[in-house]
Motif scaffolding. Structure first.
Motif, PDB file in Angstrom:
ATOM      1  N   GLY A 297       0.780  -1.368  -0.016  1.00  0.00           N
ATOM      2  CA  GLY A 297      -0.104  -0.029  -0.010  1.00  0.00           C
ATOM      3  C   GLY A 297       0.932   1.292   0.048  1.00  0.00           C
ATOM      4  N   ALA A 298       0.123   2.280   0.033  1.00  0.00           N
ATOM      5  CA  ALA A 298       0.872   3.680  -0.185  1.00  0.00           C
ATOM      6  C   ALA A 298       1.718   3.887   1.314  1.00  0.00           C
ATOM      7  CB  ALA A 298      -0.344   4.829  -0.375  1.00  0.00           C
ATOM      8  N   LYS A 299       1.187   3.610   2.214  1.00  0.00           N
ATOM      9  CA  LYS A 299       1.834   3.961   3.655  1.00  0.00           C
ATOM     10  C   LYS A 299       3.026   2.990   3.652  1.00  0.00           C
ATOM     11  CE  LYS A 299      -2.210   5.214   6.217  1.00  0.00           C
ATOM     12  NZ  LYS A 299      -3.133   4.806   7.481  1.00  0.00           N
TER      13      LYS A 299
ATOM     14  N   LEU B  38       4.790   1.807   0.944  1.00  0.00           N
ATOM     15  CA  LEU B  38       5.558   2.513   0.023  1.00  0.00           C
ATOM     16  C   LEU B  38       6.331   3.511   0.448  1.00  0.00           C
ATOM     17  CD1 LEU B  38       3.597   1.612  -3.275  1.00  0.00           C
ATOM     18  CD2 LEU B  38       5.557   0.385  -2.387  1.00  0.00           C
ATOM     19  N   GLU B  39       5.549   4.376   1.316  1.00  0.00           N
ATOM     20  CA  GLU B  39       6.250   5.834   1.664  1.00  0.00           C
ATOM     21  C   GLU B  39       7.135   5.440   2.693  1.00  0.00           C
ATOM     22  OE1 GLU B  39       6.910   9.827   2.491  1.00  0.00           O
ATOM     23  OE2 GLU B  39       5.779   8.776   0.572  1.00  0.00           O
TER      24      GLU B  39
ATOM     25  N   ARG C 211      10.164   4.295   0.990  1.00  0.00           N
ATOM     26  CA  ARG C 211      10.815   5.408  -0.011  1.00  0.00           C
ATOM     27  C   ARG C 211      11.775   6.175   1.224  1.00  0.00           C
ATOM     28  NH1 ARG C 211      10.396  10.483  -0.374  1.00  0.00           N
ATOM     29  NH2 ARG C 211       8.878  10.776   0.885  1.00  0.00           N
TER      30      ARG C 211
END
Length: 832
Positions: A236-238, A240-241, A244
Motif C-alpha cells: 500500500g501507499a503507507k 511504500l512511503e 521510500r
C-alpha cells in the motif's frame, strides 16, 4: 469357593490385563492430546507476547522521542498505559502454562524480571537521565526474550513438524517487525545527533538486512498464504512511503544531515509497524487455529479410543455377567435337582419300591421311565451333558432299585412258598402225632411224643418267621380277647427253654385284643427265646406285666453278660424302624419283632440296668389292650414249669396246635418306649437283676437269631379237652393207665380229679392251696378260695417241666385237632 466367585475371578484376571494394556495403548493418544492442549495454551500466550512486543516497541519509540526532545510526555504515558494492559493480559496467559521448553521458560523468566524493573526504566525516560542507547538497549533485551519465547515453543514435546515450522515462521515475522522498530529508533537517535555515525549507520543497515532475512524465514517456513498476506499488506501507499523514506535515509552518509524530518519518519515508521502488526496478528491467529484444530483432533481421537476401550470393557463385563448368570442359574438348577433327588425324590422312590407289591406288575424299565427326569432343562453344552448324565444316573438307579424290588418280591414269594410247605409238613406231622398219641399208653413213649409235639410248635414259629419276613401273617382272626398273662404263657410255650421263664408280678385286668393276640405272643416268644439263649443256663428270665396310664408294659429281663451302648443303640434303631428287606438270617428275630411291633404300634426297646443284663421292654399301646374276659386270676410269681390249676372249666384256656398261617399283618409306626424297670414283688419298678443277651462267644444281641417260628399258642376259646402237665404217678388214656415217666413234683393224690376223655389227668380247681400268695402286687385280687398263704412251690428240674408242658400241649392238640385234617387247616391259610 462358590462357582460365582470362581467365575468372577476368572473374568477379573483377563479384564485386569485388558485394562492394563488399554491404558498403555491409550497413553500415547492421551499424552498427545495433553501436549496439544499445552501447546495451544503456549501459542495463545505467544499471541499475547506478540501484542506485548508491539506495545513495548511503541513505548520505546515514545521514550526515545521524549529523551531526544522529539516527543512529549503525554505520548509516552499513553504508550506506557497500553503496555501495562498488555503485560497484565500476558501474565494471565502464562500463569497456568506447563510443559514449556527450557529455552522458552528461561525467556519468560527474564521477561518477568524486566517487567519488575520497568518502573525504574520509565522513570529514567521521564527524567531524561538515561541515554538513548541505554534506553533502547533495555527495551531491546525484553523484546528479544519475548521473540525467543515465541520461537522456543516450537521445541515443545509432541509438536508436529508442520506446526513447529508455522510457529518459527510467526516468530520470524515478529523478529522482522523488531528490526524495523530498531531502524526507527536508530534514525530518531541519528536525527537528534545531527546525522549517522559510522556505528549507527551499520546498525541501520543491519536492521534492513535482518528484516530481509526474517521475512525470508517467514517465506520459507510459513505457508504461501502468509507471504501473500505480507506482500499485499506492504504494497500500500503507507508501506511504500515508509520504504521510500527508509531508502532515502539509507542513502545518507555518515556525518551528513538526514533530510527526513522526525515527524515524517515517526509517522511512516508507526504506519509500517501497524501494518506489520496486522499481518503478525493474522499469522498468530492462523497458528492458534491450526494448533487448536490439532488439539481438537487429538482429543477426539483420544476420547474415541477411551470410549472404545471403555465400551469394549463394559461389553466384555456385561457379556461375562450374562453368560455367567446363565451358567450359574443352570448349575444351581442342576444342584437343586440333584439335592431334590438325593434327599427327597430318590428316597421316596426307594421307600415306595420297598413296599410289598410296589411294582404292580410293571417291569423295572417301565418303573424307571415312569419316574421321569429330574433335570428338565438340558442343552448342547457341557452343563446340558451333565444334566443328561444325571438323568441317566437317576434312571439307572431307579431301574436297579425296581429290579432289586422285583428280586426281593420273587425271593419273598419263594420264602413264603417254602414256609407254606414247611407249615403243611408240620401240620401233617402234628396230625400224625395226634393219631399216635391217641392210641399210645406207654408213658415213656408219650414223653417222646410230647417232646416232638413241642418241637413242632417251635418249628411252626420258625415257619411263621419266614412268613412275616415275606410280608404275610396269620390267616386266623380270634373272636375273643385274651388276658395278658395267658399270652405270656403262650409265648413261653413256643421256646426251647421254657422252664427258665419265671413270671413276676402280672397285674390283673390287662388283656390283649383278639386281632393282636398272635402277634404279641410271637413278639414275646422271640424276646424270651433270645433271653434264654444268651444268658447263663442257671439263671432265670423274668417276665412282669403292669399297666402304665393308658398303656401296658411287659418287661423281660435276663442276667446276661451285656452289650455295649453303641450296639444297643443300633438294635433299638432297627426295632424302631423295621427294614424292608429280608435281611441277614442271623438277625431274623430282630426283623420279625420290628415288623410285628410296627403292625400294631408296639414299642420294643432294649434298656440297660445298673446290674448285669438287659431289659427288653415291650410297651403295648391302648389300641392293643382290652379288658380280658373273666378267667382265672393271673399266675403268681414263679416258674412256668410249676402246675397251677384252673379256676373254672369254662374259662380254661387252650392253645392251638402248630398251624401254617399265611395271613400278612398290617404295619404301623411304633410310639416311643415307656418307662421301664423290673417290678418287685410289691409292684414297684426297680432296675437291678436284668441282663443283656450276650452269647457265650461274645456275639451281639440278635432276637430270634437262628430260631423259629411265629406260632401263637393262644386258644380260640372254643370248647375242647382241657388239661395240663399231670403231676400224677399214672397217665390214663381211653380207660388205660400207665405210670408217669417223671413226676413233676410230689403232691397229694387228692389233687388228681380224674382222667379226661382224651386220656389226660384232670386237676382239682379252686383249691386254696394251689395258688401261692407270695409276690402278689399291691391291689391285685387274690384268687377265689385262697384263704391262707402257702409257701412258694419248690423249683422243678427241666425234665419235670418238660413232662408237664408236653402233656399239656398234647391235650390241647388233641382237643383242637379232633375232627380236623391237615387239608382243612390249609384252607385257612390265605394271604393278607
Amino acid at each position: 469357593m462358590k462357582i460365582n466367585r470362581r467365575l468372577v475371578l476368572l473374568v477379573t484376571a483377563p479384564l485386569t490385563v485388558a485394562v492394563t494394556f488399554s491404558v498403555l495403548a491409550l497413553a500415547p493418544a492421551t499424552n498427545q492430546a495433553l501436549q496439544a492442549n499445552r501447546l495451544t495454551a503456549m501459542v495463545d500466550a505467544a499471541t499475547g507476547a506478540g501484542e506485548l512486543t508491539h506495545q513495548l516497541q511503541r513505548e520505546r519509540a515514545a521514550a526515545t522521542a521524549l529523551v531526544s526532545k522529539q516527543g512529549d510526555a503525554e505520548a509516552f504515558r499513553a504508550t506506557s498505559d497500553a503496555t501495562d494492559k498488555s503485560i497484565t493480559r500476558f501474565r494471565s496467559q502464562i500463569e497456568h502454562l506447563s510443559g514449556v521448553p527450557g529455552s522458552a521458560q528461561s525467556a519468560l523468566d527474564r521477561v518477568e524480571r524486566f517487567i519488575d524493573e520497568m518502573p525504574a526504566l520509565r522513570a529514567q525516560a521521564r527524567s531524561g537521565s538515561s541515554t538513548i542507547s541505554a534506553l533502547a538497549f533495555g527495551y531491546r533485551i525484553v523484546i528479544a526474550d519475548l521473540n525467543g519465547y515465541r520461537d522456543g515453543i516450537a521445541q515443545a514435546d509432541g509438536v508436529d513438524a508442520d506446526i513447529a515450522d508455522r510457529i518459527r515462521a510467526a516468530a520470524a515475522l515478529s523478529e522482522a517487525a523488531e528490526y524495523t522498530a530498531q531502524q526507527q529508533v536508530t534514525v530518531m537517535r541519528a536525527q537528534a545527533a545531527g546525522g549517522f555515525t559510522t556505528a549507527s549507520q551499520r546498525t541501520f543497515d543491519a536492521g534492513r538486512l535482518g528484516y530481509t532475512e526474517s521475512t525470508g524465514v517467514l517465506f520459507d517456513l510459513g505457508p504461501g498464504q502468509w507471504r501473500t498476506w505480507l506482500e499485499r499488506t506492504l504494497s500500500g501507499a503507507k508501506a511504500l512511503e515508509a520504504r521510500r523514506l527508509e531508502d532515502e535515509i539509507g542513502r545518507t552518509g555518515a556525518g551528513k544531515d538526514i533530510t527526513v524530518t522526525p515527524q515524517e519518519w515517526q509517522k511512516a515508521s508507526d504506519d509500517r509497524q501497524t501494518m506489520l502488526r496486522s499481518v503478525e496478528k493474522r499469522i498468530d491467529e492462523s497458528v492458534y487455529a491450526t494448533v487448536s484444530d490439532a488439539r481438537t483432533t487429538l482429543m477426539w481421537f483420544a476420547g474415541a479410543e477411551v470410549a472404545l476401550v471403555l465400551l469394549t470393557l463394559v461389553g466384555a463385563v456385561v457379556v461375562a455377567i450374562r453368560l455367567g448368570r446363565v451358567m450359574i442359574r443352570r448349575l444351581r438348577d442342576l444342584r437343586n435337582a440333584a439335592h431334590e433327588v438325593a434327599h427327597t425324590g430318590l428316597p421316596a422312590v426307594m421307600n415306595e419300591l420297598s413296599q410289598p407289591g410296589a411294582l404292580s406288575g410293571a417291569t423295572p424299565e417301565q418303573v424307571a421311565r415312569r419316574t421321569g427326569n429330574p433335570v428338565r432343562t438340558t442343552g448342547d453344552d457341557e452343563i446340558g451333558e451333565v444334566g443328561e448324565a444325571f438323568n441317566a444316573v437317576h434312571h439307572e438307579a431307579v431301574r436297579l432299585a425296581a429290579q432289586q424290588a422285583h428280586i426281593h418280591e420273587q425271593f419273598a414269594e419263594t420264602l413264603v412258598g417254602v414256609a407254606r410247605r414247611g407249615a403243611q409238613l408240620t401240620a401233617v406231622m402234628v396230625s400224625e402225632l395226634d393219631t399216635v398219641q391217641r392210641d399210645e399208653a406207654d408213658p415213656v413213649r408219650m414223653k417222646t411224643l410230647f417232646a416232638l409235639d413241642h418241637l413242632a410248635i417251635r418249628m411252626e414259629r420258625n415257619t411263621n418267621n419266614l412268613l412275616v419276613l415275606g410280608g404275610y401273617g396269620h390267616a386266623r382272626v380270634r373272636t375273643a380277647d385274651v388276658g395278658c398273662s395267658t399270652v405270656v404263657v403262650a409265648a413261653a410255650q413256643q421256646i426251647e427253654r421254657f422252664d427258665r421263664v419265671s413270671l413276676g408280678v402280672v397285674e390283673s385286668g390287662i388283656g390283649v385284643t383278639a386281632r393282636a393276640v398272635h402277634d404279641v405272643a410271637h413278639i414275646l416268644a422271640e424276646l424270651l427265646d433270645n433271653a434264654t439263649r444268651f444268658s447263663p443256663p442257671d439263671k432265670q428270665v423274668g417276665v412282669a406285666v403292669w399297666r402304665l396310664w393308658d398303656r401296658a408294659v411287659v418287661q423281660i429281663v435276663d442276667e446276661g453278660v451285656g452289650i455295649t451302648a453303641e450296639r444297643r443303640a443300633v438294635h433299638n434303631a432297627a426295632l424302631l424302624e423295621p427294614q424292608a428287606g429280608i435281611g441277614d438270617v442271623r438277625s431274623m428275630g430282630l426283623r420279625v419283632v420290628a415288623r410285628l411291633a410296627a403292625r400294631h404300634g408296639i414299642v420294643v426297646e432294649l434298656r440297660d440296668s445298673s446290674g448285669p443284663g438287659t431289659i427288653a421292654e415291650v410297651t403295648l399301646p391302648a389300641k392293643v389292650l382290652a379288658v380280658p374276659p373273666e378267667e382265672a386270676a393271673p399266675p403268681q410269681p414263679g416258674m412256668l414249669g410249676e402246675d397251677h390249676g384252673n379256676d373254672s372249666h369254662d374259662n380254661d384256656v387252650r392253645y392251638e396246635s402248630p398251624r401254617p398261617v399265611t395271613r400278612p399283618g398290617p404295619t404301623a409306626r411304633r410310639q416311643p418306649a415307656g418307662v421301664g424297670g423290673w417290678p418287685d414283688r410289691h409292684g414297684a419298678p426297680v432296675g437291678a437283676g436284668v441282663g443283656t443277651r450276650g452269647a457265650p462267644t461274645g456275639g451281639d444281641y440278635t432276637p430270634g437269631a437262628n430260631r423259629g417260628g411265629d406260632h401263637q399258642g393262644v386258644p380260640p376259646g372254643d370248647d375242647g379237652a382241657r388239661g395240663g402237665g399231670s403231676g400224677a404217678g399214672t397217665h390214663e388214656r381211653d380207660g388205660g393207665s400207665a405210670p408217669a415217666p417223671h413226676p413233676v413234683h410230689d403232691e397229694p393224690v387228692s389233687r388228681i380229679a380224674g382222667v379226661s376223655s382224651s386220656g389226660l389227668p384232670l386237676r382239682q380247681r379252686n383249691t386254696p392251696q394251689q395258688w401261692p400268695t407270695l409276690g402278689k402286687r399291691d391291689g391285685t385280687e387274690q384268687r377265689s378260695g385262697a384263704t391262707a398263704p402257702r409257701p412258694s412251690p419248690r423249683r422243678r428240674d427241666s425234665r419235670q417241666v418238660s413232662d408237664v408242658l408236653a402233656a399239656y400241649a398234647q391235650g390241647i392238640n388233641r382237643s383242637t385237632n379232633r375232627g380236623r385234617s391237615a387239608t382243612d387247616d390249609d384252607t385257612e391259610r390265605t394271604k393278607k
